[in-house]
Design a protein around this motif. Structure first.
Motif, PDB file in Angstrom:
ATOM      1  N   ASP A  77       0.829  -1.202   0.000  1.00 29.66           N
ATOM      2  CA  ASP A  77       0.000   0.000   0.000  1.00 29.66           C
ATOM      3  C   ASP A  77       0.863   1.251   0.000  1.00 29.66           C
ATOM      4  O   ASP A  77       0.461   2.292  -0.519  1.00 29.66           O
ATOM      5  N   TYR A  97       1.257   3.708 -10.941  1.00 33.42           N
ATOM      6  CA  TYR A  97       0.484   3.048  -9.885  1.00 33.42           C
ATOM      7  C   TYR A  97      -0.204   4.111  -9.029  1.00 33.42           C
ATOM      8  O   TYR A  97       0.152   4.324  -7.862  1.00 33.42           O
ATOM      9  N   PRO A  98      -1.210   4.796  -9.585  1.00 26.45           N
ATOM     10  CA  PRO A  98      -1.856   5.907  -8.873  1.00 26.45           C
ATOM     11  C   PRO A  98      -2.610   5.501  -7.610  1.00 26.45           C
ATOM     12  O   PRO A  98      -2.905   6.358  -6.772  1.00 26.45           O
ATOM     13  N   GLU A  99      -2.908   4.216  -7.436  1.00 25.74           N
ATOM     14  CA  GLU A  99      -3.637   3.760  -6.253  1.00 25.74           C
ATOM     15  C   GLU A  99      -2.706   3.418  -5.095  1.00 25.74           C
ATOM     16  O   GLU A  99      -3.162   3.067  -4.005  1.00 25.74           O
ATOM     17  N   THR A 100      -1.419   3.478  -5.334  1.00 25.10           N
ATOM     18  CA  THR A 100      -0.427   3.156  -4.301  1.00 25.10           C
ATOM     19  C   THR A 100       0.220   4.438  -3.797  1.00 25.10           C
ATOM     20  O   THR A 100       0.530   5.336  -4.573  1.00 25.10           O
ATOM     21  N   TYR A 101       0.418   4.522  -2.487  1.00 20.17           N
ATOM     22  CA  TYR A 101       1.120   5.664  -1.908  1.00 20.17           C
ATOM     23  C   TYR A 101       2.624   5.496  -2.128  1.00 20.17           C
ATOM     24  O   TYR A 101       3.180   4.409  -1.901  1.00 20.17           O
ATOM     25  N   ASN A 115      -0.576  10.846  -5.192  1.00 24.77           N
ATOM     26  CA  ASN A 115      -0.140   9.674  -4.419  1.00 24.77           C
ATOM     27  C   ASN A 115       1.314   9.767  -3.981  1.00 24.77           C
ATOM     28  O   ASN A 115       1.894   8.776  -3.531  1.00 24.77           O
TER      29      ASN A 115
END
Length: 353
Positions: A77, A97-101, A115
């Motif tokens: 994550d 990977y824009p959904e990952t911090y 992100n």
């Protein structure tokens, strides 16, 4: 059957909300006793407090950065990239990977992505204090700094150290000489030892490290020189000798390095990479994500000088007072530490103690 269904549902819920953090190192890797280890310690502390999973992927060469960051992004994550040399790869992968911090330590391109959070430091503020200390403690009148690769964070270390020596010279009307050399590596203890031995041969008695794992060789050189006069392992004898005679010290960098060689490391310029990585984990986990860059200096407790747990008794009270006073001025914004060659050349300090 009902109990089995409830257990199965619980496992699904737990898996849905599982949280994982992965740190990707640059080629320096863990075990440097400095920058990488300090960042990792902050991640471990935060993750263990939160009860979340964490891991590390170590890069063997710069060509590994993109693949390692991508691999981490597919598993975690939060992905940490540690080291200025990873900057280009970091932003490239973060966009994929824009959904990952993504948390970057020690660089900031100015690119704002939702992100991405980065942490940079006012390295010059911590090394200013160790430079001032070195100037006040040298018995030969010659001190030095050994840098790794001359990237911006390391150059700020160098400028700050030289500014500290210059400030001491201006305040005390002294003429302490400072030498600057670069190893061009963060992973070459052999080179670090060779450079330290050469500087000692030129009369330098205090060396600031800004070279990561290369500094392990500096420590070795310092210890060998000191053990010519004091039995190996005799800390009390070493400190007693140092009090009255010319001994040799390294100044640590990034973390409090003194425990690595008690008595041989005078102090450390603290760069709180552990605070940055700790905050990065916490902000992501607690929903307090803050895109953009966060800069840490003395005022934010992100820079400083170590407590000198073994050597403080060697330092005159007057010198400790001066360092504390200067620290206060920096925190209050009344003293700006140079971060460039131009600012250093223009620096004039008019303080009397």
């Amino acid at each position: 059957m009902k109990k089995f269904f409830l257990l199965f549902l619980t496992l699904i819920v737990v898996d849905m909300f599982a949280f994982k953090v992965i740190m990707v190192t640059d080629v320096g890797g863990l075990g440097d006793g400095s920058f990488m280890d300090g960042t990792w310690s902050g991640i471990v502390k935060a993750c263990e407090e939160l009860g979340v999973e964490y891991g590390v992927i170590q890069s063997k060469e710069q060509g590994d950065y993109v693949s390692n960051l991508s691999k981490a992004a597919e598993q975690a994550d939060v992905v940490f990239a540690v080291g200025f040399l990873m900057s280009d790869a970091f932003y490239k992968v973060a966009q994929q990977y824009p959904e990952t911090y993504f948390v970057g330590i020690d660089f900031d391109s100015g690119t704002i992505l939702a992100n991405v959070m980065t942490f940079t430091f006012k390295e010059q503020e911590g090394s200013f204090l160790t430079g001032y200390l070195a100037a006040g403690m040298t018995k030969t009148g010659k001190v030095a700094i050994i840098g790794g690769i001359p990237i911006p964070p390391v150059k700020r270390y160098e400028i700050g150290f030289r500014a500290g020596v210059r400030a001491y010279n201006q305040i005390h009307n002294a003429n302490i000489e400072v030498k600057v050399v670069y190893s061009n590596s963060f992973t070459d203890p052999k080179k670090g030892k060779e450079l330290a031995q050469s500087l000692i041969g030129e009369g330098v008695d205090i060396i600031q490290q800004a070279c990561g794992g290369t500094a392990l060789g500096i420590i070795e050189a310092i210890k060998e020189e000191n053990y010519k006069n004091v039995p190996n392992g005799d800390l009390k004898g070493l400190l007693d000798y140092m009090y009255d005679n010319i001994g040799y010290f390294m100044l640590g960098g990034d973390i409090e390095q003194e425990p690595q060689a008690p008595g041989h490391i005078l102090a450390s310029a603290i760069k709180r990479v552990d605070v940055a990585s700790y905050l990065g984990v916490k902000k992501a986990y607690n929903g307090e994500w803050q895109p953009g860059n966060i800069e840490l200096g003395l005022k934010e407790e992100g820079e400083g000088i170590s407590r000198m747990r073994y050597t403080k008794g060697l330092v005159p009270d007057s010198l400790i007072y001066e360092i504390e006073y200067l620290t206060g001025l920096v925190k209050d914004g009344k003293l700006i530490i140079p971060s460039t060659e131009e600012e250093l050349n223009a620096m004039r300090i008019k303080i009397s103690f």
